[in-house]
Scaffold this active site. Structure first.
Site, PDB file in Angstrom:
ATOM      1  N   HIS A 170       0.831  -1.217   0.000  1.00 47.65           N
ATOM      2  CA  HIS A 170       0.000   0.000   0.000  1.00 47.65           C
ATOM      3  C   HIS A 170       0.865   1.266   0.000  1.00 47.65           C
ATOM      4  CE1 HIS A 170      -3.767  -2.218   0.655  1.00 47.65           C
ATOM      5  NE2 HIS A 170      -3.055  -2.991   1.441  1.00 47.65           N
TER       6      HIS A 170
ATOM      7  N   ASN B 113     -10.092  -3.430   1.637  1.00 49.96           N
ATOM      8  CA  ASN B 113      -9.787  -3.275   0.214  1.00 49.96           C
ATOM      9  C   ASN B 113     -11.060  -2.940  -0.544  1.00 49.96           C
ATOM     10  OD1 ASN B 113      -7.017  -3.904   0.421  1.00 49.96           O
ATOM     11  ND2 ASN B 113      -7.421  -6.101   0.230  1.00 49.96           N
TER      12      ASN B 113
END
Length: 530
Positions: free
Chosen positions: A56, A134
């Site tokens: 990320h 997500n």
């Protein structure tokens, strides 16, 4: 005897006899703190990259607020939870959100085919609540011990420094629980058009706890009121040729125009317990909870109305953790959730520092002060202490220490019983049904893009990986496997003739647990006498 250099070991040189599963109390029970092999593996993994996030790394953030409806579906929210952030109406809870790509580096393009992170920090009246998920509602693996292996396979080749299709599918081919996620990822759903028109999901299974100490299993979802829009590979390539940060620009431009993006917060609810009547394990994050059985129940809304004033301070340094829960929201025995809860806070201490929670972006809301008795560490600038600076412990006979908060009238006590061991199968080894169902729900253009992407990937893989992947796709849906094989020039009949993976059952069949030394299918429980 000569040393065998093909055996996997820990850094202490101990042979690893099971690299697939954490140790749990029973097949579906919680993980234990004695998971030394897992802890050593995941804490080393957290420190593999500095200073950017291990995963990320590429992200954008924004500020906003959350408003609870006071209901979950048609029922009062208090029926299910005592979390005030969900039960009290008319209150705007400040929040910060970070969107991201998973595998790409900090400067990678936002058009990459990659899951998108959707991390939300609620600054509630009872402290912070982080919901770290997500855009896609399932994940690649069901046990956190496999996370470092997965990311290693998906990241750049350590020799060529390129992401290689054969590495990705070599991992997936040996972990068929990934097929459901791969079917999502390789379709247009793998490239959201932007962050505003993108779903979010907590992915893992949590619990809601009410005032009576009663719990239900739940999943959290964000549904964009702007609608959902995804890109084909061709559309993404065209955008990438002009702008590698299109999604960040779209988010900030719309906020600047007053076109504030909004999501409805929804919950799926299931009775707590084994739920043996289901064909899937609700604690398995590679599986969806079917919405016809467990509908999305609206319980609030999120609005993003302010861009960060300093990207580094408010986006790079913002830190989320799945263990950051408020009273009324609790953990389930989801093995990925339990592993993430250790990993996330650990990696933030490494990446940002021991006192990362003292930074304004991570600290509780204004008016709430952390009072922990924790002291010192790098970059300390606030003393998290009580009324007497000399008393950084509790309790104190002098009455000058911090005090424990009042306990709820009825607390939640989860019953736990089982045999400690490593369990490689969840309730069902069926990793194919939901992936096939997903394939059949796609519109024609989505299915065409999925097949085209997989065909291109298969052409970059050696034959052994090609055959195994076609075997997997064919067991998801015969049309699925046939189209991939035909497009990539792979011998379908040769693929279908492959045996099941070693140690795994054929699709639709149950694989029994390994037999331990006492002749049972589980490791013997220890008694007090032992």
């Amino acid at each position: 005897m000569p040393e065998d250099n093909t055996i996997l070991t820990t850094r202490q040189g101990h042979p690893v006899r099971d690299n697939q599963s954490t140790r749990t109390v029973g097949e579906r029970g919680p993980a234990t703190l004695e998971n030394y092999q897992f802890i050593e593996k995941i804490t080393h993994f957290d420190r593999e990259r500095i200073p950017e996030r291990v995963v990320h790394a590429r992200g954008a953030g924004a500020h906003g607020y959350f408003e609870a409806y006071g209901k979950i579906g048609d029922e009062p929210a208090s029926k299910y939870t005592r979390a005030r952030v969900l039960t009290e109406t008319g209150v705007r809870t400040p929040m910060v959100v970070r969107f991201s790509t998973v595998a790409g580096a900090k400067e990678s393009p936002e058009t990459e085919r990659d899951p998108r992170g959707f991390a939300v920090k609620f600054k509630t009246v009872d402290g912070n609540w982080d919901l770290v998920g997500n855009n896609l509602k399932v994940f690649f693996i069901r046990d956190a011990i496999k996370f470092p292996d997965m990311i290693h396979a998906f990241k750049a080749d350590p020799v060529t420094n390129r992401q290689e299709a054969w590495r990705f599918f070599d991992f997936v081919g040996m972990h068929p629980e990934s097929l459901h996620m791969v079917t999502h990822l390789k379709s247009p759903w793998g490239i959201p058009a932007n962050y505003r028109e993108m779903e979010g999901s907590g992915v893992n299974t949590y619990k809601l706890v009410n005032d009576e100490g009663e719990a239900v299993l739940c999943k959290f979802h964000w549904e964009p009121k702007q609608g959902i829009r995804n890109l084909t590979s061709a559309q993404a390539a065209e955008i990438q040729g002009k702008d590698v940060g299109h999604a960040t620009r779209d988010l900030y431009d719309n906020i600047a125009k007053g076109n504030f993006p909004e999501w409805e917060f929804c919950v799926q609810i299931m009775p707590d317990g084994p739920n043996d009547h289901l064909s899937f394990d609700p604690l398995d994050d590679t599986k969806l909870w079917p919405v016809d059985q467990f509908p999305l129940l609206p319980c609030g809304r999120m609005v993003l109305d302010r861009a960060p004033s300093n990207f580094f301070a408010e986006v790079e340094q913002v830190a989320f953790g799945t263990g950051v829960l408020v009273d009324g929201i609790d953990f389930s025995d989801d093995k990925m959730l339990q592993g993430r809860t250790l990993s996330y806070s650990d990696t933030q201490r490494h990446r940002v520092g021991a006192n990362y929670l003292q930074l304004p972006i991570n600290a509780p809301r204004e008016g709430l002060r952390a009072m922990t008795n924790q002291r010192d560490g790098q970059m300390t600038y606030v003393v998290d202490g009580g009324p007497n600076p000399n008393v950084n412990y509790e309790p104190s006979v002098l009455g000058q220490s911090l005090k424990e908060a009042p306990k709820p009238a009825k607390d939640y006590h989860q019953p736990v019983e089982g045999r400690l061991g490593r369990y490689q199968t969840s309730r069902t080894t069926d990793d194919y049904t939901q992936a096939g169902e997903r394939y059949r729900t796609f519109q024609d253009w989505e299915r065409d893009d999925l097949i085209n992407n997989l065909v291109n990937d298969m052409k970059a893989c050696p034959e052994a990986i090609q055959l195994r992947m076609v075997w997997h796709f064919w067991h998801c849906d015969p049309d699925y496997g046939t189209r991939v094989a035909t497009g990539a020039g792979i011998d379908l009949e040769k693929a279908k003739a492959l045996p099941p993976l070693p140690g795994r059952a054929a699709p639709g069949q149950r694989l029994e647990h390994p037999t331990y030394t006492d002749g049972t299918n589980e490791e013997p429980m220890r008694t007090a006498a032992e």
